[in-house]
Write a protein that holds these residues in place. Structure first.
Motif, PDB file in Angstrom:
ATOM      1  N   LEU A 115       0.833  -1.208   0.000  1.00  0.00           N
ATOM      2  CA  LEU A 115       0.000   0.000   0.000  1.00  0.00           C
ATOM      3  C   LEU A 115       0.870   1.261   0.000  1.00  0.00           C
ATOM      4  O   LEU A 115       0.585   2.217  -0.728  1.00  0.00           O
ATOM      5  N   GLY A 119       0.946   3.875  -3.039  1.00  0.00           N
ATOM      6  CA  GLY A 119       0.613   5.287  -2.873  1.00  0.00           C
ATOM      7  C   GLY A 119       1.738   6.189  -3.349  1.00  0.00           C
ATOM      8  O   GLY A 119       1.502   7.225  -3.996  1.00  0.00           O
ATOM      9  N   THR A 120       2.973   5.797  -3.054  1.00  0.00           N
ATOM     10  CA  THR A 120       4.132   6.570  -3.495  1.00  0.00           C
ATOM     11  C   THR A 120       4.219   6.594  -5.020  1.00  0.00           C
ATOM     12  O   THR A 120       4.486   7.641  -5.621  1.00  0.00           O
ATOM     13  N   LEU A 122       1.722   6.189  -7.133  1.00  0.00           N
ATOM     14  CA  LEU A 122       0.630   7.004  -7.670  1.00  0.00           C
ATOM     15  C   LEU A 122       0.947   8.490  -7.566  1.00  0.00           C
ATOM     16  O   LEU A 122       0.674   9.264  -8.491  1.00  0.00           O
ATOM     17  N   TYR A 123       1.525   8.893  -6.439  1.00  0.00           N
ATOM     18  CA  TYR A 123       1.920  10.291  -6.275  1.00  0.00           C
ATOM     19  C   TYR A 123       2.992  10.658  -7.301  1.00  0.00           C
ATOM     20  O   TYR A 123       2.932  11.718  -7.923  1.00  0.00           O
ATOM     21  N   GLY A 137       1.689   1.598  -9.365  1.00  0.00           N
ATOM     22  CA  GLY A 137       1.084   2.005  -8.105  1.00  0.00           C
ATOM     23  C   GLY A 137      -0.242   1.307  -7.873  1.00  0.00           C
ATOM     24  O   GLY A 137      -0.516   0.808  -6.777  1.00  0.00           O
ATOM     25  N   ILE A 141      -1.041  -1.412  -4.924  1.00  0.00           N
ATOM     26  CA  ILE A 141      -2.145  -1.230  -3.972  1.00  0.00           C
ATOM     27  C   ILE A 141      -3.080  -2.433  -3.997  1.00  0.00           C
ATOM     28  O   ILE A 141      -3.508  -2.926  -2.945  1.00  0.00           O
TER      29      ILE A 141
END
Length: 185
Positions: A115, A119-120, A122-123, A137, A141
């Motif tokens: 997760l 998240g990293t 996706l950012y 990403g 997840i």
């Protein structure tokens, strides 16, 4: 922390200084453990977790003994030693429960890590407009969520997955050892 990637010459220098037979022994041990994890995953995991409990127990005792030599960070060393000793005793006293708990906690750790990495990524994809990072990403997840929803099933599969990785890593190390031997000759 440095983000520099070592050059091929630096890698060759560090690998060239290793004894080839040590890499071979490591590879053969990894192959043996990999085969054992694939063929008898429950028993092998049982003994590996039992060994880990003994390792924690002895490590905790050595940490306490080291206080006679070095008293720096005394509070942390005592805390870590007591936790290590108690965890080692618990695992050695109840190895089957220890096996289930250790594998399940490892699955939770990997799930939360998935997760976090997802998240990293996706950012990173949002900031750099990189679709590849976005896909990685999302996949990370999804992988993390699956592990967190089905931790016991994943814990059952974990020894087999670890066995495959150990087998492949061991074969790679054995092949590499002969390349090191040839390079050192």
């Amino acid at each position: 922390m440095s983000n520099e990637v070592p050059s091929n010459a630096e890698i060759a220098a560090s690998v060239g200084s290793m004894p080839w037979w040590l890499v071979l022994v490591w590879g053969l041990m990894a192959i043996i453990i990999g085969i054992m994890l694939i063929t008898t995953p429950v028993i092998t995991t049982y003994y590996l977790v039992l060994f880990m409990g003994a390792y924690w127990f002895v490590g905790g005792i050595f940490t306490l003994v080291s206080l006679f030599q070095d008293k720096s960070n005394m509070g942390w060393k005592i805390f870590l030693a007591v936790i290590s000793i108690l965890a080692g005793i618990a695992i050695m006293s109840y190895p089957l429960w220890g096996e289930v708990i250790v594998l399940t906690m490892l699955v939770f750790l990997i799930g939360f890590w998935g997760l976090l990495i997802g998240g990293t990524k996706l950012y990173e994809a949002y900031r750099s407009k990189d679709a590849g990072s976005g896909i990685l990403g999302i996949l990370s997840i999804i992988f993390g969520i699956i592990l967190l929803i089905f931790p016991y099933g994943a814990a059952l599969a974990l020894p087999l997955v670890a066995g495959v990785f150990a087998l492949l890593g061991g074969i790679s190390a054995a092949v590499m050892s002969f390349q090191i031997k040839k390079a050192q000759a």
